[in-house]
Design an enzyme around this catalytic site. Structure first.
Site, PDB file in Angstrom:
ATOM      1  N   LYS A  13       0.833  -1.222   0.000  1.00  0.00           N
ATOM      2  CA  LYS A  13       0.000   0.000   0.000  1.00  0.00           C
ATOM      3  C   LYS A  13       0.862   1.265   0.000  1.00  0.00           C
ATOM      4  CE  LYS A  13      -2.110  -1.285   3.819  1.00  0.00           C
ATOM      5  NZ  LYS A  13      -1.449  -2.601   4.045  1.00  0.00           N
ATOM      6  N   ARG A  88      -9.713   0.038   9.026  1.00  0.00           N
ATOM      7  CA  ARG A  88      -9.282  -1.346   9.263  1.00  0.00           C
ATOM      8  C   ARG A  88     -10.342  -2.134  10.020  1.00  0.00           C
ATOM      9  NH1 ARG A  88      -3.289  -0.034   9.023  1.00  0.00           N
ATOM     10  NH2 ARG A  88      -2.182  -1.983   9.132  1.00  0.00           N
ATOM     11  N   ARG A 127      11.411  -5.481   4.713  1.00  0.00           N
ATOM     12  CA  ARG A 127      11.126  -4.063   4.418  1.00  0.00           C
ATOM     13  C   ARG A 127      12.155  -3.159   5.089  1.00  0.00           C
ATOM     14  NH1 ARG A 127       5.170  -2.087   5.134  1.00  0.00           N
ATOM     15  NH2 ARG A 127       5.285  -3.390   6.982  1.00  0.00           N
ATOM     16  N   ARG A 160      11.360  -1.369  10.658  1.00  0.00           N
ATOM     17  CA  ARG A 160      10.294  -1.102  11.636  1.00  0.00           C
ATOM     18  C   ARG A 160      10.312  -2.127  12.768  1.00  0.00           C
ATOM     19  NH1 ARG A 160       4.820  -0.194   8.200  1.00  0.00           N
ATOM     20  NH2 ARG A 160       3.989  -1.343   9.966  1.00  0.00           N
ATOM     21  N   ARG A 171      -0.395  -9.428  13.364  1.00  0.00           N
ATOM     22  CA  ARG A 171      -1.009  -8.441  12.454  1.00  0.00           C
ATOM     23  C   ARG A 171      -1.844  -9.136  11.384  1.00  0.00           C
ATOM     24  NH1 ARG A 171       4.345  -5.589  10.772  1.00  0.00           N
ATOM     25  NH2 ARG A 171       3.065  -4.267   9.433  1.00  0.00           N
TER      26      ARG A 171
HETATM   27  P1  ADP Z   1       2.132  -1.931   3.167  1.00  0.00           P
HETATM   28  O1  ADP Z   1       2.161  -0.414   3.140  1.00  0.00           O
HETATM   29  O2  ADP Z   1       0.921  -2.506   2.487  1.00  0.00           O
HETATM   30  O3  ADP Z   1       2.350  -2.512   4.527  1.00  0.00           O
HETATM   31  P2  ADP Z   1       4.697  -1.692   1.732  1.00  0.00           P
HETATM   32  O4  ADP Z   1       4.371  -0.823   0.565  1.00  0.00           O
HETATM   33  O5  ADP Z   1       5.478  -1.080   2.829  1.00  0.00           O
HETATM   34  O6  ADP Z   1       3.358  -2.424   2.286  1.00  0.00           O
HETATM   35  O7  ADP Z   1       5.456  -2.971   1.147  1.00  0.00           O
HETATM   36  C1  ADP Z   1       5.913  -4.021   2.030  1.00  0.00           C
HETATM   37  C2  ADP Z   1       7.270  -4.547   1.537  1.00  0.00           C
HETATM   38  O8  ADP Z   1       7.058  -5.252   0.300  1.00  0.00           O
HETATM   39  C3  ADP Z   1       8.272  -3.429   1.218  1.00  0.00           C
HETATM   40  O9  ADP Z   1       9.547  -3.868   1.608  1.00  0.00           O
HETATM   41  C4  ADP Z   1       8.161  -3.255  -0.292  1.00  0.00           C
HETATM   42  O10 ADP Z   1       9.385  -2.804  -0.871  1.00  0.00           O
HETATM   43  C5  ADP Z   1       7.812  -4.659  -0.761  1.00  0.00           C
HETATM   44  N1  ADP Z   1       6.912  -4.663  -1.924  1.00  0.00           N
HETATM   45  C6  ADP Z   1       5.918  -3.787  -2.218  1.00  0.00           C
HETATM   46  N2  ADP Z   1       5.303  -4.122  -3.372  1.00  0.00           N
HETATM   47  C7  ADP Z   1       5.918  -5.269  -3.808  1.00  0.00           C
HETATM   48  C8  ADP Z   1       5.754  -6.118  -4.961  1.00  0.00           C
HETATM   49  N3  ADP Z   1       4.807  -5.863  -5.866  1.00  0.00           N
HETATM   50  N4  ADP Z   1       6.559  -7.191  -5.059  1.00  0.00           N
HETATM   51  C9  ADP Z   1       7.503  -7.457  -4.127  1.00  0.00           C
HETATM   52  N5  ADP Z   1       7.726  -6.696  -3.039  1.00  0.00           N
HETATM   53  C10 ADP Z   1       6.945  -5.613  -2.875  1.00  0.00           C
HETATM   54  P1  AMP Z   2       0.777   0.130   8.975  1.00  0.00           P
HETATM   55  O1  AMP Z   2       1.845   1.159   8.841  1.00  0.00           O
HETATM   56  O2  AMP Z   2      -0.446   0.446   8.140  1.00  0.00           O
HETATM   57  O3  AMP Z   2       1.287  -1.268   8.736  1.00  0.00           O
HETATM   58  O4  AMP Z   2       0.268   0.190  10.490  1.00  0.00           O
HETATM   59  C1  AMP Z   2       1.158  -0.097  11.558  1.00  0.00           C
HETATM   60  C2  AMP Z   2       0.381  -0.255  12.847  1.00  0.00           C
HETATM   61  O5  AMP Z   2      -0.270   0.992  13.175  1.00  0.00           O
HETATM   62  C3  AMP Z   2      -0.739  -1.293  12.846  1.00  0.00           C
HETATM   63  O6  AMP Z   2      -0.270  -2.606  13.073  1.00  0.00           O
HETATM   64  C4  AMP Z   2      -1.629  -0.761  13.982  1.00  0.00           C
HETATM   65  O7  AMP Z   2      -1.069  -1.061  15.246  1.00  0.00           O
HETATM   66  C5  AMP Z   2      -1.534   0.754  13.775  1.00  0.00           C
HETATM   67  N1  AMP Z   2      -2.587   1.224  12.847  1.00  0.00           N
HETATM   68  C6  AMP Z   2      -2.409   1.762  11.613  1.00  0.00           C
HETATM   69  N2  AMP Z   2      -3.586   2.076  11.050  1.00  0.00           N
HETATM   70  C7  AMP Z   2      -4.549   1.709  11.941  1.00  0.00           C
HETATM   71  C8  AMP Z   2      -5.976   1.739  11.941  1.00  0.00           C
HETATM   72  N3  AMP Z   2      -6.664   2.198  10.876  1.00  0.00           N
HETATM   73  N4  AMP Z   2      -6.623   1.285  13.041  1.00  0.00           N
HETATM   74  C9  AMP Z   2      -5.951   0.837  14.091  1.00  0.00           C
HETATM   75  N5  AMP Z   2      -4.622   0.741  14.156  1.00  0.00           N
HETATM   76  C10 AMP Z   2      -3.915   1.173  13.089  1.00  0.00           C
END
Ligand code: ADP
Ligand code: AMP
Length: 214
Positions: A13, A88, A127, A160, A171
């Site tokens: 995302k 969420r 990541r 992270r 999660r």
């Molecule tokens: P989210 O915001 O949904 O938690 P991220 O955008 O941070 O996910 O992506 C999670 C990890 O996966 C990051 O390390 C990113 O570089 C990698 N990633 C994102 N899109 C892809 C893809 N299409 N294929 C492989 N790895 C990806």
């Molecule tokens: P994310 O960066 O989207 O992976 O979110 C990291 C963490 O932030 C999650 O595991 C939750 O603990 C908290 N968080 C983010 N968005 C929400 C949401 N919409 N509702 C509740 N907790 C959230």
């Protein structure tokens, strides 16, 4: 262009939101980023959020809804937004409906990045994020040119605290219980489109852009 980007943790995302910002010039609003900023600042909100995040649990709905309500009321959201990681829960989705109604706005589309659970732990554990500009990398799937250094701004990359295998299990279980029901919620609202998140990053982007321009 008022968009929700949905998908399980690690689906891509944040990565895709950064591309959509370049394409459409609207703000990227990530509740996860907002909580991480609060943790860094050491605010009360940050303290409360940190405990939930470290445990792989959700921050309580009333807290999360409150910060989103404030953020969406800012002027820059009038031209549009990309909401990432919110809602969420069904309660958050209902609240979002009310917030948007109060602002005279409505959602353009809900885009779900679909990635099988089996791939998500590897994505999260690998990541890496830039400390300064927030650019996201992956040690295997999207490495920076120099290990540990951001291509965009040259700053240091970090991992992270919640990107561990153990926290990801929690999660993912929270996602299944609380967030997956939103797929049906937005299908019923006629807003839902799914893209295949297993593809290469640029292909996922072009699919998302095609949906939004189509
Ligand atoms: P989210 O915001 O949904 O938690 P991220 O955008 O941070 O996910 O992506 C999670 C990890 O996966 C990051 O390390 C990113 O570089 C990698 N990633 C994102 N899109 C892809 C893809 N299409 N294929 C492989 N790895 C990806
Ligand atoms: P994310 O960066 O989207 O992976 O979110 C990291 C963490 O932030 C999650 O595991 C939750 O603990 C908290 N968080 C983010 N968005 C929400 C949401 N919409 N509702 C509740 N907790 C959230």
């Amino acid at each position: 262009m008022h968009i929700l980007l949905m998908g399980p943790p690690g689906a891509g995302k944040g990565t895709q939101a950064a591309e959509l910002v370049k394409e459409f010039g609207v703000p990227h609003i990530s509740t996860g980023d907002m909580f991480r900023a609060a943790v860094k600042e050491g605010t009360e909100l940050g303290k409360q959020a940190k405990a939930c995040m470290d445990a792989g649990k959700l921050v309580p709905d009333e807290v999360t809804i409150g910060i989103v309500r404030e953020r969406l009321a800012k002027d820059d959201c009038k031209k549009g937004f990309i909401l990432d990681g919110f809602p969420r829960t069904v309660e958050q989705a209902d609240a979002l409906k009310g917030i948007l109604e109060d602002l005279g706005l409505s959602l353009t589309r809900v885009l779900n990045i679909n990635v099988p659970a089996a791939d998500l732990i590897e994505r999260a554990v690998g990541r890496r994020i830039c400390k300064k500009c927030g650019a996201t990398y992956h040690v295997k799937f999207n490495p920076s040119k120099t290990e540990g250094t951001c291509d965009e701004c040259g700053s240091e990359l970090f991992q992270r605290a919640d990107d561990t295998e153990e926290t990801m299990k929690s999660r993912l279980s929270v996602y299944e219980d609380s967030t997956r029901p939103l797929i049906e919620y937005y299908q019923k609202a006629g807003l839902y489109t799914e893209v295949d998140g297993r593809q290469a990053i640029d292909k996922v982007t072009s699919d998302l852009v095609a949906v939004l321009k189509g």
